[in-house]
Design a protein around this motif. Structure first.
Motif, mmCIF file in Angstrom:
data_model
loop_
_atom_site.group_PDB
_atom_site.id
_atom_site.type_symbol
_atom_site.label_atom_id
_atom_site.label_comp_id
_atom_site.label_asym_id
_atom_site.label_seq_id
_atom_site.Cartn_x
_atom_site.Cartn_y
_atom_site.Cartn_z
ATOM 1 N N THR A 171 0.869 -1.180 0.000
ATOM 2 C CA THR A 171 0.000 0.000 0.000
ATOM 3 C C THR A 171 0.902 1.224 0.000
ATOM 4 O O THR A 171 1.989 1.213 0.606
ATOM 5 C CB THR A 171 -0.912 0.040 1.233
ATOM 6 O OG1 THR A 171 -0.110 -0.041 2.427
ATOM 7 C CG2 THR A 171 -1.902 -1.117 1.218
ATOM 8 N N VAL A 172 0.477 2.268 -0.681
ATOM 9 C CA VAL A 172 1.300 3.475 -0.773
ATOM 10 C C VAL A 172 1.554 4.033 0.623
ATOM 11 O O VAL A 172 0.636 4.189 1.437
ATOM 12 C CB VAL A 172 0.618 4.533 -1.661
ATOM 13 C CG1 VAL A 172 1.401 5.846 -1.637
ATOM 14 C CG2 VAL A 172 0.496 4.020 -3.096
ATOM 15 N N GLY A 173 2.838 4.310 0.910
ATOM 16 C CA GLY A 173 3.237 4.835 2.204
ATOM 17 C C GLY A 173 3.719 3.764 3.175
ATOM 18 O O GLY A 173 4.267 4.091 4.234
ATOM 19 N N THR A 192 10.217 1.808 1.255
ATOM 20 C CA THR A 192 8.969 2.562 1.260
ATOM 21 C C THR A 192 8.223 2.304 -0.049
ATOM 22 O O THR A 192 8.822 2.347 -1.133
ATOM 23 C CB THR A 192 9.222 4.075 1.391
ATOM 24 O OG1 THR A 192 9.978 4.332 2.572
ATOM 25 C CG2 THR A 192 7.898 4.833 1.475
ATOM 26 N N VAL A 193 6.933 2.005 0.051
ATOM 27 C CA VAL A 193 6.089 1.878 -1.150
ATOM 28 C C VAL A 193 5.661 3.286 -1.545
ATOM 29 O O VAL A 193 4.871 3.926 -0.856
ATOM 30 C CB VAL A 193 4.864 0.993 -0.885
ATOM 31 C CG1 VAL A 193 4.033 0.850 -2.165
ATOM 32 C CG2 VAL A 193 5.285 -0.382 -0.373
ATOM 33 N N THR A 194 6.217 3.799 -2.631
ATOM 34 C CA THR A 194 5.987 5.201 -3.015
ATOM 35 C C THR A 194 4.878 5.378 -4.040
ATOM 36 O O THR A 194 4.320 6.465 -4.170
ATOM 37 C CB THR A 194 7.271 5.813 -3.588
ATOM 38 O OG1 THR A 194 7.695 5.040 -4.728
ATOM 39 C CG2 THR A 194 8.381 5.816 -2.544
ATOM 40 N N GLU A 195 4.536 4.318 -4.776
ATOM 41 C CA GLU A 195 3.520 4.472 -5.817
ATOM 42 C C GLU A 195 2.905 3.120 -6.127
ATOM 43 O O GLU A 195 3.548 2.075 -5.991
ATOM 44 C CB GLU A 195 4.135 5.059 -7.094
ATOM 45 C CG GLU A 195 3.126 5.401 -8.171
ATOM 46 C CD GLU A 195 3.763 6.029 -9.410
ATOM 47 O OE1 GLU A 195 3.019 6.602 -10.234
ATOM 48 O OE2 GLU A 195 5.003 5.935 -9.558
ATOM 49 N N GLN A 196 1.660 3.133 -6.520
ATOM 50 C CA GLN A 196 0.962 1.928 -6.962
ATOM 51 C C GLN A 196 0.007 2.337 -8.077
ATOM 52 O O GLN A 196 -0.807 3.243 -7.896
ATOM 53 C CB GLN A 196 0.199 1.295 -5.804
ATOM 54 C CG GLN A 196 -0.269 -0.121 -6.068
ATOM 55 C CD GLN A 196 -0.796 -0.775 -4.804
ATOM 56 O OE1 GLN A 196 -1.750 -0.296 -4.206
ATOM 57 N NE2 GLN A 196 -0.161 -1.855 -4.375
ATOM 58 N N LYS A 197 0.135 1.713 -9.229
ATOM 59 C CA LYS A 197 -0.678 2.129 -10.356
ATOM 60 C C LYS A 197 -0.926 0.970 -11.309
ATOM 61 O O LYS A 197 -0.189 -0.027 -11.316
ATOM 62 C CB LYS A 197 0.008 3.265 -11.117
ATOM 63 C CG LYS A 197 1.331 2.864 -11.769
ATOM 64 C CD LYS A 197 1.965 4.037 -12.512
ATOM 65 C CE LYS A 197 3.277 3.609 -13.179
ATOM 66 N NZ LYS A 197 3.909 4.721 -13.931
ATOM 67 N N SER A 215 3.619 -1.894 -8.185
ATOM 68 C CA SER A 215 4.016 -1.078 -7.032
ATOM 69 C C SER A 215 5.482 -0.696 -7.161
ATOM 70 O O SER A 215 6.305 -1.480 -7.636
ATOM 71 C CB SER A 215 3.801 -1.849 -5.730
ATOM 72 O OG SER A 215 2.450 -2.199 -5.555
ATOM 73 N N THR A 216 5.806 0.519 -6.714
ATOM 74 C CA THR A 216 7.183 1.000 -6.715
ATOM 75 C C THR A 216 7.696 1.048 -5.287
ATOM 76 O O THR A 216 7.090 1.677 -4.424
ATOM 77 C CB THR A 216 7.281 2.399 -7.344
ATOM 78 O OG1 THR A 216 6.715 2.372 -8.648
ATOM 79 C CG2 THR A 216 8.731 2.849 -7.436
#
Length: 434
Positions: A171-173, A192-197, A215-216
């Motif tokens: 999850t982002v964050g 850290t998960v910085t982005e999900q798209k 996820s990034t």
């Protein structure tokens, strides 16, 4: 390979199928002994929400291989160097333990390309997966592998936050890594998960449906930064590394993925269970439970989803169901194997349906109107085996979302209630207001 109990699941399960279709179906006539039935409920309501243990989000077979390609930059004798190259990562062995820990002996990682030099070899390392957490162990020798094979070794010094590289679900964050550092807000020295798209992996060989959720994950230190792009059912899809002090840059993307799970390439694609597996009415653990496949059960595969679900034909009479609603679903894991011609041309990739949404299943050509009026010109004519989500209903009309289902039109449409053929949670729909 003969099928054991694959032609027909237990007749006591016909009620669970009846519930998911919301329409009557013939009673099955053959009863194999190996299926454990789901709880039965009144025909007009859904079964109680299942609460199974969530399946592991990191699971790959021995022989799985990822091939990456991209640009690597480094410095040699004071001069900048650059090369476009390919790099492979593979599972060379898989060790499954009774305590739930799974060891993956790995060869190659995109991080090997940091501070690249000609002739550099892929590294050997170990992934330890426990529940939905994955730990990475550097292999200087074979001792960690022998420890994983020793069921009496609890591996407590290896399964620690300092070694944590994936913590699902993303999850982002979300932050993970050394506990004493994740409490900080500086984003340094932990993941850290910085982005999900939603993105596309169009052109990546070996992936049937390129539409994925990616996820990034970032890991920053004072001297460098690395970003890992991850899709749980596929693995690392891109890796980016940058060193702040000296020239060392890596940017490689996945160009081919081989799951390594199919053991034959001809004949009907079949699922063969090696462990007991819970099957669902739709490709989601939030869908009603259909029942269980026992060890040795097999069934013909009728479709897959991009995120790792396998749909099989339960061998039960179900005259009212069409298309993907005729299948029952298990999540891809090492609890079964696929044999036969199981590639994309032979097994279709199907959309992942909402787990409990109500759908209209069309049995014949049916006019869909732009409003609740039979004198209006048809918006579209649905064909037999088409389906669309029902979003509202009254005693005369059903309102459909034509973008969710096989018609793929970003419109709302209406059909007469007399044409209803339901599947899913259809007894508590909002009242349609034409």
């Amino acid at each position: 390979m003969p099928r054991q109990g694959n032609l027909v699941f237990a007749s006591v399960l016909w009620l669970a199928i009846f519930v998911s279709a919301c329409t009557p179906m013939p009673t099955p006539t053959r009863v194999p002994p190996t299926v454990v039935p789901a709880p039965t409920v009144a025909p007009t309501s859904l079964p109680p929400s299942p609460t199974p243990v969530p399946p592991a989000m990191f699971t790959f077979p021995k022989g799985a291989m990822w091939t990456y390609q991209g640009v690597v930059k480094w410095e040699l004798k004071g001069k900048a160097q650059q090369k476009t190259l390919t790099w492979k990562m593979s599972v060379t062995d898989k060790i499954e333990r009774a305590d739930g820990v799974v060891g993956y002996v790995m060869n190659g990682h995109p991080f090997d390309l940091a501070f690249y030099e000609d002739g550099k070899k892929p590294s050997d390392y170990l992934y330890l997966a426990k529940a939905n957490r994955v730990y990475q162990i550097t292999l200087l020798d074979a001792k960690p592998i022998e420890r994983v094979k020793n069921s009496g070794d609890a591996l407590v010094d290896l399964l620690v936050d300092d070694n944590l590289v994936f913590d699902f679900p993303f999850t982002v964050g979300k932050k993970f890594g050394p506990a004493q550092l994740t409490a900080n807000s500086d984003g340094m020295n932990y993941w850290t998960v910085t982005e999900q798209k939603q993105t596309t992996l169009l052109g990546v060989k070996g992936i049937a449906n390129p539409e994925v959720i990616e996820s990034t994950l970032n890991f920053k230190t004072n001297p460098d930064n690395q970003s890992v792009f991850m899709v749980p059912s596929i693995g690392i899809t891109r890796f980016v590394y940058h060193h702040n002090g000296t020239l060392s840059d890596v940017d490689v993307k996945l160009i081919e993925y081989s799951a390594g799970a199919v053991v034959a390439t001809t004949g009907q694609c079949e699922l063969v269970a090696s462990k007991a597996i819970t099957a669902y009415t739709r490709p989601s653990t939030q869908a009603p439970v259909f029942g269980k496949l026992a060890v040795g059960d097999s069934a013909p595969v009728g479709g897959t989803t991009a995120d790792g679900w396998i749909g099989f034909d339960p061998g039960v009479a179900q005259a009212a169901n069409v298309g993907p609603f005729r299948l029952r679903w298990v999540q891809k894991s090492d609890a079964f194997k696929l044999q036969g011609a199981c590639d994309a041309p032979n097994v279709p990739v199907l959309a992942n349906l909402p787990p409990t949404a109500c759908f209209e299943m069309f049995m014949a050509d049916t006019k869909i109107y732009p409003q609740a009026n039979v004198t209006a010109s048809a918006l579209v004519i649905a064909k037999a085996n088409d389906y669309a989500q029902v979003v509202a209903a009254n005693d005369k009309w059903l309102e459909l979302d034509l973008n969710v289902g096989s018609l793929k039109q970003a419109k709302r449409g209406w059909i007469e209630r007399a044409d209803a053929n339901f599947n899913g949670a259809c007894d508590k729909l909002p009242v349609a207001k034409p």
